[in-house]
Design an enzyme around this catalytic site. Structure first.
Site, PDB file in Angstrom:
ATOM      1  N   SER A   1      -7.543  10.898  40.442  1.00 19.34           N
ATOM      2  CA  SER A   1      -8.094   9.597  40.834  1.00 19.34           C
ATOM      3  C   SER A   1      -7.532   8.480  39.964  1.00 19.34           C
ATOM      4  CB  SER A   1      -9.625   9.624  40.733  1.00 19.34           C
ATOM      5  OG  SER A   1     -10.175  10.543  41.649  1.00 19.34           O
ATOM      6  N   GLU A   2      -7.277   8.792  38.685  1.00 24.34           N
ATOM      7  CA  GLU A   2      -6.755   7.768  37.771  1.00 24.34           C
ATOM      8  C   GLU A   2      -5.380   7.278  38.221  1.00 24.34           C
ATOM      9  OE1 GLU A   2      -9.923   9.962  35.988  1.00 24.34           O
ATOM     10  OE2 GLU A   2      -8.035  10.693  36.833  1.00 24.34           O
ATOM     11  N   ILE A   3      -4.478   8.217  38.516  1.00 25.92           N
ATOM     12  CA  ILE A   3      -3.140   7.827  38.960  1.00 25.92           C
ATOM     13  C   ILE A   3      -3.198   7.276  40.382  1.00 25.92           C
ATOM     14  CG2 ILE A   3      -0.773   8.605  39.351  1.00 25.92           C
ATOM     15  CD1 ILE A   3      -1.628   8.546  36.427  1.00 25.92           C
TER      16      ILE A   3
ATOM     17  N   GLU B   1      -5.160  11.514  48.532  1.00 19.18           N
ATOM     18  CA  GLU B   1      -5.947  12.739  48.374  1.00 19.18           C
ATOM     19  C   GLU B   1      -6.101  12.976  46.876  1.00 19.18           C
ATOM     20  OE1 GLU B   1      -7.468  14.343  50.560  1.00 19.18           O
ATOM     21  OE2 GLU B   1      -6.478  14.056  52.488  1.00 19.18           O
TER      22      GLU B   1
ATOM     23  N   CYS C   1      -8.502  21.073  44.294  1.00 21.78           N
ATOM     24  CA  CYS C   1      -9.272  19.827  44.349  1.00 21.78           C
ATOM     25  C   CYS C   1     -10.641  20.077  44.959  1.00 21.78           C
ATOM     26  CB  CYS C   1      -8.518  18.755  45.128  1.00 21.78           C
ATOM     27  SG  CYS C   1      -7.958  19.278  46.753  1.00 21.78           S
TER      28      CYS C   1
END
Length: 530
Positions: free
Chosen positions: A265-267, A285, A319
């Site tokens: 999520s950070e990238i 995703e 994930c």
């Protein structure tokens, strides 16, 4: 000692280094059957040529080098995107059913190397053989799905309020789809994107994870064979292995019409901002802090194996891995004890992912081991109790014990944070509304599951006050999605949808077309302009 080596010494050193590569070990003969060599070009744009740094791909089970790969750089990317756009110009005019036939042949080509490619995924990523083969099977399945889709891509026809007019939708390809895939699914994620992108008329540029280049090269070689055999420009499916500079070039490039990014999520947040800044299209995703809720009426004989598979499978590196187990207080103790026994049974089956007896493979790299250790330490410091596991195994490779932690509050920072490792936090609840609130309180919204035998609970769970995830399951694990439904999640999972259902629409642009076949020019809404 003289730091300059003569030619003989250099040749001897090179031979010694080559002998250390796993590709030269007969045990891994499948690598050469896939067309891989000691030294591999990591760039394909109709031909294989790379000019970046030479790197090695390592096997997580023993941290031994598998083979060498010459990465691409921004210069190589420029060639690839140029050639991919050229290929698109021809491909977009090929009738969709014909495109589907090419994709069908790609699926058949993958079938011929299903076992070998699955072994490569296991060797390079670290997941067990059954999961490696299963991942390649996902690519095969989506090829079958896309083949059928090629004859049913639809647009709607609407009633027009104006006499002698037709109102309809026309769907057309976007152009170039850029795919940035993650290490944990080095084949399937590309497959989901590649099959749908091709059948909808696009070309593809693939930037795989830096640590799984060999899988990408082997897959691209198989796709290349199919394209060449059908006289299709093979640059249609281009590949650029490399580091962040290549990814940045792709993300910021206006010639890339859709960026499909799989990762953290950070990238993903950075990628999203950069693509949006140029008004490009996005398919994200990202992470998932997934939960299984075990209601008091659940069938525990289903709960335990489902939880073990979802929490331990792929060594906790999906994930969709279950990271939180939310258990009703009436069955909490019973579930916990049964889980601990199940985990203990698997300890002897932790090992090389290529061994048939192995059920749990290694973490992907030493960085992942470090994050595992840090999260376990934080959980203990926060008042948690390690019920099982919590240790790094002292052996070659990146092996850890799958871990069960109790005693933490549901909103503890370590619980709310996704750790890509086999750590399961077991939490307690007293009523279903409370459990749903716990499920929904994390930043991500990928996958979730409720175990219950009460039909009212099922529809509450699926409804507007139920799970806020993109995947809402009942009486099955959080992981192991089928390709027929759309795959993806909400909130910081990114909102993208891949694979089945109407995911194909993300790879196309829609035009609303009004056709006047009369001799009059009536205006909409009855407007008179006279």
């Amino acid at each position: 000692m003289n730091r300059f080596l003569n030619k003989g010494m250099v040749a001897t050193l090179q031979c010694r280094m080559a002998s250390q590569l796993l590709i030269n070990d007969s045990k891994y003969g499948f690598l050469k059957e896939l067309g891989l060599k000691e030294n591999n070009a990591g760039v394909f744009h109709g031909k294989w040529a790379a000019s970046g740094q030479v790197v090695q791909s390592f096997a997580p089970a023993n941290n031994s080098p598998i083979a060498n790969v010459q990465n691409g750089n921004v210069k190589d990317y420029e060639i690839a995107i140029t050639e991919a756009r050229k290929a698109y110009n021809d491909w977009c005019e090929v009738p969709a059913p014909r495109r589907g036939e090419i994709v069908r042949q790609i699926g058949d080509k993958l079938r011929t190397q299903l076992q070998n490619l699955g072994k490569l995924v296991s060797l390079e990523m670290g997941k067990i053989s059954a999961e490696g083969v299963g991942e390649v099977q996902e690519y095969v399945d989506i090829c079958d799905y896309a083949t059928g889709l090629s004859r049913s891509l639809e647009g709607k026809i609407f009633p027009s309020e104006r006499p002698g007019h037709a109102l309809l939708e026309q769907w057309n390809p976007l152009g170039v789809v850029g795919v940035i895939s993650a290490f944990n699914f080095p084949c399937a994620v590309y497959g989901w994107n590649n099959a749908l992108a091709l059948v909808t008329g696009n070309s593809v540029v693939w930037k795989p994870a830096p640590s799984t280049p060999l899988t990408a090269i082997a897959v691209t070689k198989l796709v290349e064979e199919v394209l060449v055999a059908n006289n299709v420009n093979p640059a249609l499916c281009s590949l650029v292995c490399g580091e962040g500079d290549v990814g940045q070039a792709l993300v910021k490039d206006k010639r890339v019409n859709l960026v499909s990014f799989t990762g953290s999520s950070e990238i993903g947040k950075i990628v999203g901002q950069q693509v949006q800044a140029r008004f490009g299209k996005l398919l994200l995703e990202l992470g998932g802090n997934n939960a299984i809720i075990v209601n008091e009426d659940a069938d525990l004989n289903m709960v335990v194996p489902a939880t073990v598979f979802a929490a331990v499978g792929t060594a906790g590196q999906r994930c969709t891995t279950t990271r939180r187990l939310i258990v009703h207080e009436k069955v909490y103790d019973q579930v916990l004890e049964r889980l601990k026994k199940a985990y203990a049974q698997f300890e002897s089956r932790i090992g090389c992912p290529l061994d048939s007896n192995t059920i749990i493979g290694p973490l992907h790299n030493q960085q992942a081991v470090g994050k595992y250790k840090a999260s376990v330490a934080e959980a203990i410091a926060s008042g948690g109790k390690v019920e099982y596991g919590g240790k790094v195994l002292e052996r070659d490779g990146n092996f850890v014990l799958p871990t069960i932690v109790t005693g933490l509050k549901h909103d503890s920072p370590v619980v709310l944070r996704e750790t890509f490792a086999p750590i399961l936090y077991v939490l307690k609840f007293s009523n279903l509304d409370e459990a749903i609130a716990i499920n929904n309180e994390v930043d991500q919204g990928l996958s979730s599951s409720l175990f219950t035998t009460n039909i009212q609970n099922v529809f509450k769970w699926m409804g507007p006050k139920g799970s806020d995830c993109g995947i809402v399951n009942v009486n099955i694990p959080t992981s192991g999605a089928e390709i027929g439904g759309a795959f993806g999640g909400e909130k910081e999972t990114g909102g993208g949808r891949e694979s089945g259902s109407d995911s194909w629409r993300q790879y196309m642009r829609r035009s609303t077309c009004t056709i006047n076949y009369s001799k009059e020019l009536p205006l909409a809404q009855g407007i008179k302009f006279e």
